[in-house]
Motif scaffolding. Structure first.
Motif, PDB file in Angstrom:
ATOM      1  N   ILE A 127     -30.944  99.369  -9.010  1.00  0.00           N
ATOM      2  CA  ILE A 127     -32.228  99.332  -8.303  1.00  0.00           C
ATOM      3  C   ILE A 127     -32.810 100.737  -8.212  1.00  0.00           C
ATOM      4  CG2 ILE A 127     -33.311  98.933  -6.053  1.00  0.00           C
ATOM      5  CD1 ILE A 127     -31.380  96.574  -5.695  1.00  0.00           C
ATOM      6  N   PHE A 128     -31.954 101.720  -7.893  1.00  0.00           N
ATOM      7  CA  PHE A 128     -32.407 103.111  -7.851  1.00  0.00           C
ATOM      8  C   PHE A 128     -32.983 103.523  -9.204  1.00  0.00           C
ATOM      9  CE2 PHE A 128     -29.456 104.714  -4.226  1.00  0.00           C
ATOM     10  CZ  PHE A 128     -30.308 104.128  -3.305  1.00  0.00           C
ATOM     11  N   GLY A 129     -32.276 103.140 -10.275  1.00  0.00           N
ATOM     12  CA  GLY A 129     -32.741 103.488 -11.611  1.00  0.00           C
ATOM     13  C   GLY A 129     -34.091 102.867 -11.918  1.00  0.00           C
ATOM     14  N   SER A 130     -34.274 101.618 -11.500  1.00  0.00           N
ATOM     15  CA  SER A 130     -35.554 100.938 -11.727  1.00  0.00           C
ATOM     16  C   SER A 130     -36.673 101.606 -10.938  1.00  0.00           C
ATOM     17  CB  SER A 130     -35.440  99.464 -11.323  1.00  0.00           C
ATOM     18  OG  SER A 130     -34.477  98.801 -12.122  1.00  0.00           O
ATOM     19  N   LEU A 131     -36.377 102.011  -9.697  1.00  0.00           N
ATOM     20  CA  LEU A 131     -37.385 102.686  -8.875  1.00  0.00           C
ATOM     21  C   LEU A 131     -37.766 104.034  -9.478  1.00  0.00           C
ATOM     22  CD1 LEU A 131     -36.057 101.904  -5.275  1.00  0.00           C
ATOM     23  CD2 LEU A 131     -38.095 100.963  -6.376  1.00  0.00           C
ATOM     24  N   ALA A 132     -36.773 104.763  -9.992  1.00  0.00           N
ATOM     25  CA  ALA A 132     -37.053 106.062 -10.610  1.00  0.00           C
ATOM     26  C   ALA A 132     -37.924 105.886 -11.850  1.00  0.00           C
ATOM     27  CB  ALA A 132     -35.744 106.764 -10.970  1.00  0.00           C
ATOM     28  N   GLN A 133     -37.631 104.857 -12.653  1.00  0.00           N
ATOM     29  CA  GLN A 133     -38.437 104.590 -13.843  1.00  0.00           C
ATOM     30  C   GLN A 133     -39.849 104.168 -13.454  1.00  0.00           C
ATOM     31  OE1 GLN A 133     -37.576 105.059 -17.137  1.00  0.00           O
ATOM     32  NE2 GLN A 133     -39.762 104.705 -17.413  1.00  0.00           N
ATOM     33  N   PHE A 134     -39.957 103.360 -12.397  1.00  0.00           N
ATOM     34  CA  PHE A 134     -41.270 102.937 -11.910  1.00  0.00           C
ATOM     35  C   PHE A 134     -42.096 104.143 -11.475  1.00  0.00           C
ATOM     36  CE2 PHE A 134     -43.879 101.833  -8.177  1.00  0.00           C
ATOM     37  CZ  PHE A 134     -44.772 100.954  -8.767  1.00  0.00           C
ATOM     38  N   GLU A 135     -41.442 105.096 -10.781  1.00  0.00           N
ATOM     39  CA  GLU A 135     -42.142 106.297 -10.334  1.00  0.00           C
ATOM     40  C   GLU A 135     -42.635 107.118 -11.523  1.00  0.00           C
ATOM     41  OE1 GLU A 135     -41.396 110.009  -7.231  1.00  0.00           O
ATOM     42  OE2 GLU A 135     -39.697 109.051  -8.212  1.00  0.00           O
ATOM     43  N   ARG A 136     -41.790 107.258 -12.559  1.00  0.00           N
ATOM     44  CA  ARG A 136     -42.200 108.007 -13.754  1.00  0.00           C
ATOM     45  C   ARG A 136     -43.371 107.327 -14.451  1.00  0.00           C
ATOM     46  NH1 ARG A 136     -36.496 108.679 -14.225  1.00  0.00           N
ATOM     47  NH2 ARG A 136     -36.343 106.868 -15.595  1.00  0.00           N
ATOM     48  N   ASP A 137     -43.304 105.994 -14.562  1.00  0.00           N
ATOM     49  CA  ASP A 137     -44.389 105.252 -15.209  1.00  0.00           C
ATOM     50  C   ASP A 137     -45.688 105.380 -14.418  1.00  0.00           C
ATOM     51  OD1 ASP A 137     -42.624 104.462 -17.146  1.00  0.00           O
ATOM     52  OD2 ASP A 137     -42.266 102.465 -16.297  1.00  0.00           O
ATOM     53  N   LEU A 138     -45.570 105.357 -13.089  1.00  0.00           N
ATOM     54  CA  LEU A 138     -46.755 105.456 -12.240  1.00  0.00           C
ATOM     55  C   LEU A 138     -47.410 106.825 -12.385  1.00  0.00           C
ATOM     56  CD1 LEU A 138     -48.339 103.789 -10.179  1.00  0.00           C
ATOM     57  CD2 LEU A 138     -46.950 104.825  -8.376  1.00  0.00           C
ATOM     58  N   ILE A 139     -46.598 107.881 -12.419  1.00  0.00           N
ATOM     59  CA  ILE A 139     -47.132 109.235 -12.590  1.00  0.00           C
ATOM     60  C   ILE A 139     -47.819 109.366 -13.942  1.00  0.00           C
ATOM     61  CG2 ILE A 139     -46.482 111.660 -12.885  1.00  0.00           C
ATOM     62  CD1 ILE A 139     -44.267 111.168 -10.809  1.00  0.00           C
ATOM     63  N   ARG A 140     -47.181 108.828 -14.995  1.00  0.00           N
ATOM     64  CA  ARG A 140     -47.765 108.895 -16.333  1.00  0.00           C
ATOM     65  C   ARG A 140     -49.085 108.123 -16.393  1.00  0.00           C
ATOM     66  NH1 ARG A 140     -43.540 107.844 -18.878  1.00  0.00           N
ATOM     67  NH2 ARG A 140     -43.726 105.580 -18.990  1.00  0.00           N
ATOM     68  N   GLU A 141     -49.115 106.957 -15.750  1.00  0.00           N
ATOM     69  CA  GLU A 141     -50.334 106.148 -15.749  1.00  0.00           C
ATOM     70  C   GLU A 141     -51.470 106.868 -15.029  1.00  0.00           C
ATOM     71  OE1 GLU A 141     -51.811 101.917 -13.806  1.00  0.00           O
ATOM     72  OE2 GLU A 141     -49.722 102.133 -14.430  1.00  0.00           O
ATOM     73  N   ARG A 142     -51.156 107.500 -13.891  1.00  0.00           N
ATOM     74  CA  ARG A 142     -52.185 108.224 -13.143  1.00  0.00           C
ATOM     75  C   ARG A 142     -52.687 109.428 -13.926  1.00  0.00           C
ATOM     76  NH1 ARG A 142     -49.292 108.162  -7.160  1.00  0.00           N
ATOM     77  NH2 ARG A 142     -49.935 106.044  -6.553  1.00  0.00           N
ATOM     78  N   THR A 143     -51.768 110.111 -14.614  1.00  0.00           N
ATOM     79  CA  THR A 143     -52.167 111.271 -15.419  1.00  0.00           C
ATOM     80  C   THR A 143     -53.103 110.851 -16.538  1.00  0.00           C
ATOM     81  OG1 THR A 143     -50.071 112.383 -14.940  1.00  0.00           O
ATOM     82  CG2 THR A 143     -51.323 113.174 -16.840  1.00  0.00           C
ATOM     83  N   GLN A 144     -52.751 109.769 -17.228  1.00  0.00           N
ATOM     84  CA  GLN A 144     -53.592 109.285 -18.325  1.00  0.00           C
ATOM     85  C   GLN A 144     -54.950 108.824 -17.814  1.00  0.00           C
ATOM     86  OE1 GLN A 144     -51.082 106.277 -20.043  1.00  0.00           O
ATOM     87  NE2 GLN A 144     -49.911 107.747 -21.285  1.00  0.00           N
ATOM     88  N   ALA A 145     -54.962 108.180 -16.644  1.00  0.00           N
ATOM     89  CA  ALA A 145     -56.231 107.732 -16.066  1.00  0.00           C
ATOM     90  C   ALA A 145     -57.106 108.927 -15.713  1.00  0.00           C
ATOM     91  CB  ALA A 145     -55.972 106.875 -14.826  1.00  0.00           C
ATOM     92  N   GLY A 146     -56.482 109.987 -15.190  1.00  0.00           N
ATOM     93  CA  GLY A 146     -57.236 111.190 -14.851  1.00  0.00           C
ATOM     94  C   GLY A 146     -57.828 111.863 -16.077  1.00  0.00           C
ATOM     95  N   LEU A 147     -57.059 111.898 -17.166  1.00  0.00           N
ATOM     96  CA  LEU A 147     -57.555 112.500 -18.406  1.00  0.00           C
ATOM     97  C   LEU A 147     -58.700 111.677 -18.995  1.00  0.00           C
ATOM     98  CD1 LEU A 147     -54.174 113.567 -20.057  1.00  0.00           C
ATOM     99  CD2 LEU A 147     -55.924 115.065 -19.091  1.00  0.00           C
ATOM    100  N   ARG A 148     -58.570 110.354 -18.924  1.00  0.00           N
ATOM    101  CA  ARG A 148     -59.653 109.501 -19.431  1.00  0.00           C
ATOM    102  C   ARG A 148     -60.932 109.725 -18.631  1.00  0.00           C
ATOM    103  NH1 ARG A 148     -55.557 105.533 -19.876  1.00  0.00           N
ATOM    104  NH2 ARG A 148     -56.187 104.639 -17.868  1.00  0.00           N
TER     105      ARG A 148
END
Length: 204
Positions: A127-148
């Motif tokens: 579960i910890f691993g899934s949460l960490a991956q979710f956090e990384r994906d969320l940061i990447r998604e926000r970064t890409q949205a900001g660049l767009r």
């Protein structure tokens, strides 16, 4: 207390005949902190050996941890007092526990009552691993949205230019008045190399 060698007397033998051991790791960040609390807890938990460090969790060069990892064998369990004694962040902790699992080594945290050698403990770790991956994906998604959004506004992501158009105009005025590029850059508090590039780019 660093132990570099391992004897056959260390640890116990499980039901399959495999020699296993509980290996403790303790860490404090500053000299005024005491290791005794962690040592006592690890010894009460049945640790056969305890390695320790006096270093910040952010440091990658932790000799005690390096020795503990080298000492561990398949079937052993690394035991810590708290999760933050091993990892400097959730992602770093997940990475370290994953490396242990790949070697057939368990992990146990006394305070959080997590033990990856049990089904429940492994579930929590996953579960910890899934949460960490979710956090990384969320940061990447926000970064890409900001660049767009920045591209749609006609700008590019990244640092703002050191030599702004206003500073470039002032630099040209200083140079025309007799200052060298170095002197103009110093007066405007910008780098000489950056000013040279800006001047060259403007005349290209």
């Amino acid at each position: 207390m660093a132990i570099r060698t391992r004897s056959h007397d260390d640890g116990k033998t499980d039901t399959s005949g495999q020699h296993v051991a509980l290996i403790g790791y303790a860490r404090v960040s500053t000299p005024d902190q005491q290791l005794s609390l962690q040592h006592d807890a690890l010894q009460r938990a049945g640790c056969d050996r305890v390695f320790d460090d006096q270093a910040s969790g952010a440091r990658t060069d932790r000799p005690g941890l390096a020795e503990a990892l080298a000492y561990l064998r398949a079937g052993d369990t690394l035991v810590v007092w708290k999760l933050d004694r091993l990892g400097r962040s959730m992602s770093h902790l997940i990475e370290k526990i994953g490396e242990l699992a790949a070697r057939g080594i368990g992990f146990r945290s006394l305070t959080e009552n997590i033990d990856t050698t049990t089904p429940g403990g492994m579930l929590i770790f996953n579960i910890f691993g899934s949460l960490a991956q979710f956090e990384r994906d969320l940061i990447r998604e926000r970064t890409q949205a900001g660049l767009r959004a920045a591209r749609e506004r006609g700008s590019k992501g990244g640092r703002r230019p050191v030599v702004t158009p206003d500073k470039l105009r002032k630099a040209r005025a200083h140079i025309a008045a007799g200052l060298t590029v170095r002197e103009a850059a110093a007066r405007l508090k910008i780098g000489k190399t950056a000013l040279y590039k800006a001047l060259e780019g403007a005349t290209a």
